[in-house]
Write a protein that holds these residues in place. Structure first.
Motif, mmCIF file in Angstrom:
data_model
loop_
_atom_site.group_PDB
_atom_site.id
_atom_site.type_symbol
_atom_site.label_atom_id
_atom_site.label_comp_id
_atom_site.label_asym_id
_atom_site.label_seq_id
_atom_site.Cartn_x
_atom_site.Cartn_y
_atom_site.Cartn_z
ATOM 1 N N GLU A 85 0.834 -1.200 0.000
ATOM 2 C CA GLU A 85 0.000 0.000 0.000
ATOM 3 C C GLU A 85 0.868 1.250 0.000
ATOM 4 O O GLU A 85 0.401 2.345 0.308
ATOM 5 N N ASN A 86 2.133 1.071 -0.339
ATOM 6 C CA ASN A 86 3.076 2.187 -0.389
ATOM 7 C C ASN A 86 2.733 3.085 -1.572
ATOM 8 O O ASN A 86 2.769 2.638 -2.723
ATOM 9 N N PRO A 87 2.392 4.360 -1.336
ATOM 10 C CA PRO A 87 2.052 5.259 -2.440
ATOM 11 C C PRO A 87 3.156 5.368 -3.484
ATOM 12 O O PRO A 87 2.879 5.586 -4.663
ATOM 13 N N ALA A 88 4.411 5.188 -3.043
ATOM 14 C CA ALA A 88 5.520 5.239 -3.992
ATOM 15 C C ALA A 88 5.430 4.085 -4.987
ATOM 16 O O ALA A 88 5.665 4.266 -6.187
ATOM 17 N N HIS A 89 5.084 2.909 -4.494
ATOM 18 C CA HIS A 89 4.929 1.760 -5.382
ATOM 19 C C HIS A 89 3.752 1.964 -6.336
ATOM 20 O O HIS A 89 3.837 1.646 -7.524
ATOM 21 N N ILE A 90 2.658 2.490 -5.804
ATOM 22 C CA ILE A 90 1.468 2.733 -6.626
ATOM 23 C C ILE A 90 1.784 3.734 -7.730
ATOM 24 O O ILE A 90 1.497 3.509 -8.911
ATOM 25 N N ARG A 91 2.405 4.842 -7.339
ATOM 26 C CA ARG A 91 2.720 5.898 -8.299
ATOM 27 C C ARG A 91 3.673 5.380 -9.381
ATOM 28 O O ARG A 91 3.520 5.702 -10.566
ATOM 29 N N ILE A 167 11.718 3.845 4.272
ATOM 30 C CA ILE A 167 10.291 4.183 4.197
ATOM 31 C C ILE A 167 9.802 4.055 2.761
ATOM 32 O O ILE A 167 8.721 3.519 2.493
ATOM 33 N N THR A 168 10.603 4.549 1.826
ATOM 34 C CA THR A 168 10.247 4.477 0.412
ATOM 35 C C THR A 168 10.089 3.033 -0.040
ATOM 36 O O THR A 168 9.253 2.723 -0.904
ATOM 37 N N GLN A 169 10.864 2.150 0.538
ATOM 38 C CA GLN A 169 10.815 0.732 0.184
ATOM 39 C C GLN A 169 9.725 -0.024 0.930
ATOM 40 O O GLN A 169 9.627 -1.245 0.843
ATOM 41 N N GLY A 170 8.882 0.733 1.658
ATOM 42 C CA GLY A 170 7.709 0.143 2.274
ATOM 43 C C GLY A 170 7.931 -0.514 3.621
ATOM 44 O O GLY A 170 7.078 -1.279 4.092
ATOM 45 N N ARG A 171 9.043 -0.215 4.295
ATOM 46 C CA ARG A 171 9.336 -0.875 5.568
ATOM 47 C C ARG A 171 8.716 -0.124 6.744
ATOM 48 O O ARG A 171 8.656 1.097 6.750
ATOM 49 N N SER A 172 8.282 -0.862 7.725
ATOM 50 C CA SER A 172 7.721 -0.285 8.941
ATOM 51 C C SER A 172 8.842 0.172 9.864
ATOM 52 O O SER A 172 10.012 -0.164 9.651
ATOM 53 N N ASN A 173 8.473 0.935 10.921
ATOM 54 C CA ASN A 173 9.487 1.365 11.892
ATOM 55 C C ASN A 173 10.182 0.161 12.527
ATOM 56 O O ASN A 173 11.388 0.181 12.774
ATOM 57 N N LYS A 174 9.429 -0.897 12.782
ATOM 58 C CA LYS A 174 9.991 -2.101 13.387
ATOM 59 C C LYS A 174 11.023 -2.736 12.461
ATOM 60 O O LYS A 174 12.110 -3.148 12.897
ATOM 61 N N ARG A 203 4.353 9.957 6.689
ATOM 62 C CA ARG A 203 5.189 8.970 6.006
ATOM 63 C C ARG A 203 4.755 8.784 4.549
ATOM 64 O O ARG A 203 5.580 8.461 3.691
ATOM 65 N N THR A 204 3.477 8.974 4.288
ATOM 66 C CA THR A 204 2.988 8.826 2.915
ATOM 67 C C THR A 204 3.685 9.812 2.000
ATOM 68 O O THR A 204 4.169 9.457 0.920
ATOM 69 N N GLN A 205 3.755 11.069 2.433
ATOM 70 C CA GLN A 205 4.431 12.083 1.637
ATOM 71 C C GLN A 205 5.918 11.772 1.527
ATOM 72 O O GLN A 205 6.528 11.979 0.472
ATOM 73 N N ALA A 206 6.512 11.275 2.609
ATOM 74 C CA ALA A 206 7.929 10.909 2.564
ATOM 75 C C ALA A 206 8.160 9.807 1.538
ATOM 76 O O ALA A 206 9.146 9.831 0.789
ATOM 77 N N GLY A 207 7.240 8.831 1.473
ATOM 78 C CA GLY A 207 7.374 7.754 0.497
ATOM 79 C C GLY A 207 7.285 8.254 -0.934
ATOM 80 O O GLY A 207 8.021 7.802 -1.816
ATOM 81 N N ILE A 208 6.391 9.209 -1.157
ATOM 82 C CA ILE A 208 6.253 9.790 -2.500
ATOM 83 C C ILE A 208 7.526 10.541 -2.883
ATOM 84 O O ILE A 208 8.036 10.409 -4.000
ATOM 85 N N LEU A 209 8.067 11.307 -1.942
ATOM 86 C CA LEU A 209 9.310 12.030 -2.193
ATOM 87 C C LEU A 209 10.447 11.056 -2.493
ATOM 88 O O LEU A 209 11.204 11.229 -3.456
ATOM 89 N N GLY A 210 10.563 10.010 -1.678
ATOM 90 C CA GLY A 210 11.630 9.040 -1.889
ATOM 91 C C GLY A 210 11.527 8.363 -3.241
ATOM 92 O O GLY A 210 12.540 8.120 -3.907
ATOM 93 N N GLN A 211 10.301 8.066 -3.666
ATOM 94 C CA GLN A 211 10.116 7.456 -4.985
ATOM 95 C C GLN A 211 10.563 8.392 -6.087
ATOM 96 O O GLN A 211 11.198 7.979 -7.055
ATOM 97 N N LYS A 212 10.239 9.678 -5.949
ATOM 98 C CA LYS A 212 10.651 10.655 -6.950
ATOM 99 C C LYS A 212 12.172 10.789 -7.002
ATOM 100 O O LYS A 212 12.740 11.105 -8.049
#
Length: 223
Positions: A85-91, A167-174, A203-212
């Motif tokens: 459900e990582n927005p970076a993967h979706i985008r 985070i961009t790679q979809g990993r949790s804090n744990k 984190r969603t926005q961070a994932g989008i940034l990391g994907q970009k």
């Protein structure tokens, strides 16, 4: 309508095929567990729609397969079905040319809507991405305008950059804590500091940034 399902989990193929046969009259459904076999089927049969898992083991799956599939068959609707459900993967999948992305946690009606839209040539985007995009911070616009990773990384410590990559790679804090040999609380502190430094809300926005920034390249993810 002839639908091709590509997923390395047999129970997913069986369940999804049964769901489609129950919903649509006169439908043909073919399943395969590998990208190479999918390409053979596409070359041999007339396929109207492909539903493909995002992360499959080996060379027969993943972002490269999605990109190649969309490039080789630009007029073929491709719907990505994934546990991610990582927005970076979706985008990224949508950028490659997929016409829709459905998470495996979504109700079956979401898949039916994605199929309906795909057959009309319309994209299907999950609510999670639609809700995230309007609030993406200014720093993301700067990346789109050509700001380099060096400029963005200059706003963060090396540790925060490592965490952004995770985070961009979809990993949790744990998972991040385990990978970087940190406590989970330390990771939370770094994430909060990183979001403040970048002017991001979550984190969603961070994932989008990391994907970009391409920080998800070479990521290994599970279904």
């Amino acid at each position: 309508m002839h639908v091709l399902i590509v997923d390395d989990h047999a129970f997913v193929c069986v369940g999804l095929k049964a769901t489609l046969l129950d919903e649509y009259k006169g439908i043909d459904v073919t399943t395969t567990d590998h990208g190479d076999t999918a390409l053979t089927i596409l070359a041999r049969d007339t396929i109207d729609l492909v539903i493909v898992d995002l992360f499959m083991p080996g060379a027969g799956g993943g972002f490269n397969f999605i990109a190649m599939l969309c490039e080789s068959y630009p007029n073929l609707p491709v719907i990505v079905l994934s546990a991610s459900e990582n927005p970076a993967h979706i985008r990224k999948c949508l950028d490659f040319g997929a016409i829709g992305f459905v998470t495996k946690s979504a109700p079956k009606d979401a898949l039916f809507e994605a199929i309906s839209r795909a057959l009309k040539g319309e994209k299907y985007v999950p609510d999670s991405l639609r809700e995230a995009m309007p609030d993406v911070a200014k720093v993301i616009d700067e990346v789109d305008s050509g700001a380099s990773a060096d400029i963005i990384s200059g706003l963060m410590t090396k540790r925060q950059m490592d965490i952004l990559r995770h985070i961009t790679q979809g990993r949790s804090n744990k998972q991040i804590a385990r990978d970087l040999d940190l406590s989970e609380n330390t990771v939370k502190v770094h994430v909060s500091a990183m979001l403040r430094a970048l002017g991001l809300a979550n984190r969603t926005q961070a994932g989008i940034l990391g994907q970009k920034l391409g920080l998800d390249e070479g990521a290994e993810a599970s279904n």
